[in-house]
Design a protein around this motif. Structure first.
Motif, short mmCIF file in Angstrom:
data_model
loop_
_atom_site.label_atom_id
_atom_site.label_comp_id
_atom_site.label_asym_id
_atom_site.label_seq_id
_atom_site.Cartn_x
_atom_site.Cartn_y
_atom_site.Cartn_z
N LEU A 33 34.69 55.55 15.20
CA LEU A 33 35.14 54.32 15.87
C LEU A 33 36.60 54.47 16.28
O LEU A 33 37.02 54.03 17.35
N GLN A 90 36.83 60.18 19.18
CA GLN A 90 36.24 58.86 19.30
C GLN A 90 34.95 58.93 20.10
O GLN A 90 34.87 59.63 21.09
N LEU A 139 25.29 53.12 18.05
CA LEU A 139 25.08 51.81 17.43
C LEU A 139 23.81 51.19 17.99
O LEU A 139 23.02 50.59 17.29
N GLN A 140 23.64 51.35 19.30
CA GLN A 140 22.42 50.83 19.94
C GLN A 140 21.19 51.46 19.34
O GLN A 140 20.24 50.79 18.98
N VAL A 158 20.56 50.29 15.88
CA VAL A 158 20.21 48.89 15.72
C VAL A 158 18.73 48.65 16.07
O VAL A 158 18.14 47.67 15.67
N GLN A 159 18.18 49.59 16.83
CA GLN A 159 16.76 49.44 17.20
C GLN A 159 15.87 49.67 15.98
O GLN A 159 16.15 50.56 15.19
N VAL A 179 44.44 49.73 12.74
CA VAL A 179 44.45 51.18 12.94
C VAL A 179 45.85 51.61 13.33
O VAL A 179 46.42 51.12 14.31
N GLY A 223 21.11 46.13 20.66
CA GLY A 223 21.86 47.25 21.22
C GLY A 223 22.49 46.91 22.56
O GLY A 223 23.68 47.14 22.78
N LEU A 272 25.32 44.38 22.16
CA LEU A 272 26.54 44.97 21.62
C LEU A 272 27.24 45.82 22.67
O LEU A 272 28.47 45.85 22.75
N GLN A 273 26.45 46.49 23.48
CA GLN A 273 27.03 47.28 24.57
C GLN A 273 27.82 46.38 25.53
O GLN A 273 28.93 46.72 25.94
N PHE A 328 30.96 45.32 23.86
CA PHE A 328 31.89 46.46 23.88
C PHE A 328 32.65 46.48 25.21
O PHE A 328 33.87 46.57 25.28
N TYR A 357 42.73 54.76 24.53
CA TYR A 357 42.40 54.93 23.12
C TYR A 357 42.44 53.57 22.42
O TYR A 357 41.55 53.23 21.63
N ARG A 396 39.37 51.41 23.49
CA ARG A 396 38.10 51.87 22.91
C ARG A 396 38.05 51.60 21.42
O ARG A 396 37.01 51.26 20.87
N THR A 397 39.23 51.74 20.76
CA THR A 397 39.28 51.47 19.33
C THR A 397 38.97 50.00 19.06
O THR A 397 38.14 49.67 18.20
N ASN A 415 35.27 49.34 19.80
CA ASN A 415 34.41 49.94 18.78
C ASN A 415 34.43 49.13 17.49
O ASN A 415 33.39 48.92 16.86
N LEU A 416 35.62 48.71 17.09
CA LEU A 416 35.74 48.01 15.80
C LEU A 416 35.04 46.65 15.86
O LEU A 416 34.38 46.24 14.89
N ALA A 421 31.24 47.35 15.89
CA ALA A 421 30.76 47.86 14.60
C ALA A 421 30.72 46.74 13.56
O ALA A 421 29.81 46.69 12.73
N TRP A 460 27.68 44.74 14.32
CA TRP A 460 26.51 45.54 13.95
C TRP A 460 26.30 45.49 12.43
O TRP A 460 25.20 45.32 11.94
N SER A 461 27.41 45.59 11.68
CA SER A 461 27.33 45.63 10.21
C SER A 461 26.79 44.32 9.63
O SER A 461 26.16 44.33 8.59
#
Lengths: 758, 299
Positions: free
Chosen positions: A620, A745, A751-752, A755-756, B193, B249, B252-253, B256, B275, B278-279, B282-283, B286, B289-290
């Motif tokens: 990440l 990175q 993740l996609q 997640v499926q 970060v 998915g 989340l995309q 993102f 950078y 994207r960081t 991503n965070l 994620a 997702w968690s």
């Protein structure tokens, strides 16, 4: 494993430990003298410029200012440098980096000194900054020095690489880049400079070689060497960074001029601006193996950014090239290196001395060749390792060593390597973005300065009037544990008692020339000197004791506090002996062992290290964490277990910074930071939670050299091991340090997928 | 060593008012020649770096008792701005009601700095790492301008610019009582970060607080992103996409990409824009997702 438990009674508290841990110990830069003045230095605001004029009138008129010095006020040689004296004490006509000194001020207060600095008028004609070695090498580029922009160019070849590449089954060609690393000693450069009533000057200022500073300062002041006394220990860290002169010329000149004590202590910002750094290097390697994995051809080209002045840039390049060959055997070789002047600060001596850069590249080649050929990377190294009696990298005769094979085997047997073979990739189900991997690397490093460079050693042992046995060397304690190692050596190997000893270092009035504390040479040099001095000294003590006690010839022994008969009956105390007759002194000088053949700066006595690591990459953020590390170090008998462990742990910590966080970023010849809030060295949180060190003590039978210096070797193998672990974790090859997290990175497709429902 | 006359004249005067009114009075009188000081840890680095001049007057707020302490009042946790970061970190009340803030505070500077530095100082810095956490927690700030109290949200504060002399007097985090009949689950995440693992300037700081139904449907969500010199802002586009949805998915995309687009970091020589973007993205993704039931159970 080397640790407290395995060391038993050999695990000793350092003589300087308590004072350093509690902060009670006063460093030289903590000293004041009655009536001392503040010394400050005016440094160039430009990376490269011609000085048109300097006007100090207004500055001199500031109340409380006692001296404002320019190049016109330097009575002796207006140059310094350990090997080549090319750095102006105070610049006359040209400034070549943003730390270049133009004027020096002594004043009663900080404020007066600060105001005077602001009132010195310097007119510059600004030149275009040369901010890379590539620019410096352009034929139409401006020259920094009369002889041009190349400080040193080295070439060496053996056989015919081009022909050999034609026979290779696999060839890897890669360019590696390494950062400008800063030493970050806790104590920044500084000192106290005291004119004495007898006309001498006492210099209290950290250095790695007091006697060398004495010569240089005497030349600058145009006084005899004997008129200068340099006190130089204890030191709050150096790592190579205080070997070259820093503030000493200015403190000495200002004290000489004003006749008053002068105190200078760099702020961190001034230390960043003026201090030396590790050489950034661009290393191009082309290496080919046959189908069995044997290296047929190896071609190396190194380009080092040495900054504005020489200092030890040439010597660092030499060592980098020697280390670009590591501990392998080559059929054909072609190596070449240039150290090039630029306006990017000054690069110089730093723990590892060019090996860090070279080993990162060389071990990177081995890992890439392993991938290409399908041979296991460690096995590939094993195929090419030198044998005990093989010559050195340049074909020179070296002292036999099987250290490479020993550390190679130790790494193979290590629990981390075993873990790697069982478990190539751990997956954490609720954190699929965390990837782990393993890597390992090996290196062989010469100790001592190298063939052809004066590398003196020596020492003195004497019975002081108060009955203490004084052992004196011109070495310095900058945290490496020299005093602890010396003490333990005297007790264990030479049968002296702690209570009877007085160790004398860091004072040019009281020590003989033993050379510099550098190049992992002091432990060996002390061992060699004491091996000759102690028996001779004991003989003199026994003769004197016999004479005093009117004893017939017969066996005597050394006991605590005095001389005894073989059965333990006391004969006389050291104090009685000291009071009774002629002084008892033994002094000797020697030199660091060097190869009988070979033509340039190659080494004779080597140490080896093998390292295995486990790392974790967070995809990440691209951030890398070192989780576990193992180091096998072949350095002969361990002089001091705690010191040995401390050296490997400390060196590894520095190497972690070199690999992951540290880079003294410059833009157009100026530092992009001024303090430690932007230049980040690793903290304890960045260190791996587990670290094991194994010392391999085995040496050839009849070995005369004793414990080898291991102060640097611990800093060279970590970076390539981490790079390989990153590749194993992520499939990304790192060829530039510090590791750029952006490269590692990943975007969140996984993740996609994750997640499926499966 | 004794200071000479000149040094005495150049040193700032340190004032220790006993009340908010007295402090504000001093500030009004001296204007830009005076600076409020809390822990002084940030000011110290600015003076040293030369990015701020040492003022003639320092108004030390440390003697105003009402500005310190953590209390539960009227459905909120009220934190006095002079409360040190160490006290925030070890507060039981915060651990229970605002663990997100405790996480944030733990990631600011090092021990010795946190012992001196205050939460108020971090808030007034505006780009402090506590600010994204306070935005995600929907915290309210109480200010005093000399005559009256002013209120604004942490989010408003971060995006405003003010010139009127005023003093931060309280930081309030709403406490929502758990509804025993509801099956929603609260979640939070804080990520900072930097370029090393501790005591590091931030490159990217992300704070998230939300609630989800048992089936993963997001019912509440606040996402804030800052870091470095970037003013913390809410990632409203990602919030809008996700609220009321069960992020899969594709969802989340999209989130993102929404963060990638909305987060506008300020650069420095140490990391690129891309950078940082994207960081942050991503965070955020994620963390969401968690908390989704199918993934959280994998642990």
């Amino acid at each position: 494993m080397l640790n407290r438990a395995s060391s038993g009674s050999r695990w000793r508290e350092r003589p300087d430990g308590r004072g350093k841990v509690t902060g009670e110990l006063a460093y030289l830069t903590d000293r004041y003298a009655e009536g001392s003045l503040i010394g400050r230095i005016l440094r160039s605001p430009h990376p490269f410029a011609r000085i048109k004029s300097i006007d100090t009138e207004a500055a001199k008129a500031v109340p409380g200012v006692l001296a404002v010095l320019t190049h016109e006020d330097v009575p002796g040689v207006n140059r310094f440098g350990i090997v080549i004296q090319d750095q102006p004490v105070l610049c006359e006509d040209v400034v070549r980096y943003v730390g270049d000194a133009v004027a020096a001020v002594a004043a009663e207060t900080d404020e007066a000194a600060e105001r005077a600095l602001g009132l010195i008028r310097v007119e510059y004609e600004v030149y275009e900054t040369i901010s890379s070695p590539e620019e410096a090498l352009r034929p139409d580029g401006r020259k920094l020095h009369p002889d041009g922009n190349v400080l040193k160019h080295i070439q060496y070849s053996k056989g015919d690489v081009e022909e050999a590449f034609g026979r290779c089954a696999h060839i890897v060609e890669q360019t590696y880049k390494t950062p400008r690393q800063m030493h970050v000693y806790m104590e920044t450069e500084g000192g106290l400079f005291v004119p004495e009533p007898d006309g001498r000057l006492t210099v209290y200022s950290p250095t790695q070689h007091g006697l060398k500073d004495r010569v240089q300062i005497a030349n600058i002041l145009a006084v005899p060497e004997e008129n200068i006394r340099v006190l130089s220990s204890p030191i709050g860290g150096s790592f190579g960074g205080k070997d070259e002169l820093n503030v000493q010329p200015y403190g000495a000149l200002l004290a000489q001029r004003t006749g008053r004590p002068v105190r200078i202590h760099n702020s961190r910002a001034e230390s960043v601006r003026a201090g030396i750094k590790r050489h950034p290097m661009t290393i191009r390697m082309k290496t080919g193996i046959d189908s069995a994995g044997r290296i047929l051809a190896h071609k190396v080209s190194v380009l080092a950014d040495t900054g504005a002045y020489a200092t030890l840039g040439g010597e660092v390049l030499t060592n980098a090239l020697e280390n670009s060959l590591g501990c392998y055997v080559y059929e054909n070789l072609e190596i070449e290196g240039k150290s090039v002047f630029t306006n990017n600060g000054v690069s110089g001596e730093f723990r590892g001395f060019g090996a860090n850069q070279a080993i990162f590249a060389l071990e990177g080649q081995m890992d890439r060749l392993a991938e290409l050929s399908g041979i296991d990377p460690w096995k590939l190294r094993g195929i090419n390792l030198r044998k005990e009696n093989d010559p050195g990298a340049y074909g020179q005769e070296i002292y036999p060593t099987d250290g490479a094979r020993q550390v190679w085997r130790a790494v193979l047997a290590s629990s981390l390597k075993q873990e790697e073979s069982r478990n190539r990739q751990d997956v954490i189900p609720d954190k699929p973005w965390i990837k782990t991997g393993y890597g390992s690397a090996i290196a062989m490093m010469g100790t001592g300065l190298g063939k052809g460079i004066p590398d003196p050693g020596g020492g003195r042992i004497s019975l002081a009037p108060d009955g203490q046995i004084e052992v004196a060397f011109s070495y310095e304690e900058f945290g490496q544990g020299l005093l602890a190692a010396l003490e333990l050596m005297l007790i264990e190997h030479f049968g002296l008692f702690e209570e009877d000893l007085r160790l004398v270092i860091g004072d040019t009035d009281r020590v003989p020339e033993s050379g510099s504390s550098t190049a992992a040479r002091t432990t060996t040099m002390m061992w060699l000197a004491l091996g000759k001095l102690v028996p001779e000294f004991k003989g003199k003590l026994f003769d004197a004791a016999r004479e005093r006690a009117r004893l017939p010839s017969g066996q005597l022994t050394l006991g605590q506090g005095g001389i005894r008969l073989e059965d333990g009956t006391p004969v006389c105390t050291f104090a009685e002996l000291a009071a009774s007759g002629e002084p008892i002194v033994c002094e000797m000088s020697t030199a660091f062992p060097e190869s009988p053949n070979g033509d340039f700066a190659n080494r004779f006595l080597f140490v080896q290290a093998g390292t295995a690591v486990r790392v974790e990459v967070n995809e990440l953020t691209g951030r890398v964490r070192l989780l576990d590390q193992y180091h096998a170090v072949a350095g002969g008998p361990v002089a001091n277990p705690q010191g040995f462990l401390g050296q490997i742990e400390g060196a590894s910590g520095m190497a972690l910074g070199f690999t992951l966080t540290e880079n003294a970023v410059m833009k157009d010849g100026r530092y992009a930071f001024g303090n430690l809030d932007a230049y980040l060295i690793p903290t304890i949180v960045d260190q791996s939670k587990s670290m094991r060190v194994e010392a391999i003590e085995e040496v050839p039978e009849g070995d005369p050299y004793g414990p080898r210096g291991i102060g640097e070797i611990g800093s060279v193998t970590l970076a390539p091991a981490i790079a390989q672990a990153i590749w194993n974790a992520t499939g990304v090859r790192v060829s530039e340090l510090p590791v750029d997290p952006a490269l590692l990175q990943k975007s969140p497709q996984y993740l996609q997928e994750a997640v499926q429902p499966k | 060593m004794a200071l000479n006359q000149e040094e005495l004249l150049r040193s700032p005067a340190v004032w220790q008012p006993r009340s908010i009114e007295e402090a504000i009075g001093m500030k009004e009188e001296w204007g830009s020649a005076a600076v409020y000081t809390a822990g002084s840890t940030l000011l110290r680095t600015q003076w040293e770096a030369g990015t701020a001049a040492m003022p003639r007057h320092l108004i030390d707020l440390g003697s105003i008792a009402s500005l310190s302490g953590i209390r539960e009042e009227e459905g909120a946790i009220a934190i006095g701005p002079m409360t040190t970061l160490t006290d925030c970190r070890s507060s039981g009340l915060l651990a229970e009601h605002a663990p997100l803030l405790v996480d944030a505070v733990r990631n600011i500077a090092g021990w010795s700095v946190r012992n001196l530095a205050t939460l108020g100082g971090n808030v007034v810095y505006r780009v402090g790492d506590a600010v994204p956490a306070l935005i995600a927690l929907n915290a309210k700030l109480e200010w005093h301008d000399g005559s009256r109290l002013l209120f604004e949200s942490a989010e408003e504060w971060a995006s405003s610019s003010y010139a009127v002399p005023r003093l931060l007097t309280s930081i309030r985090i709403p406490c929502e009582e758990d509804d025993p009949t509801s099956n929603t689950k609260r979640f939070f995440a804080f990520h900072k970060v930097g370029r090393r693992e501790a005591f590091t300037p931030s490159l990217v700081t992300v704070a998230i607080q939300g609630e989800a139904e048992e089936d993963g449907t997001l019912t509440k969500l606040r996402i804030a992103a800052g870091g470095g010199q970037t003013t913390p802002v809410r990632m409203t586009r990602a919030e809008e996409l996700l609220l009321g949805a069960k992020p899969d998915g594709a969802g989340l995309q999209q989130a993102f990409e929404a963060v990638l687009e909305q987060y506008e970091p300020r650069t420095d020589p140490f990391a690129t824009d891309l950078y940082r973007k994207r960081t942050a993205a991503n965070l955020v993704v994620a963390a969401l997702w968690s908390q989704s039931p199918s993934n959280a159970s994998k642990g």
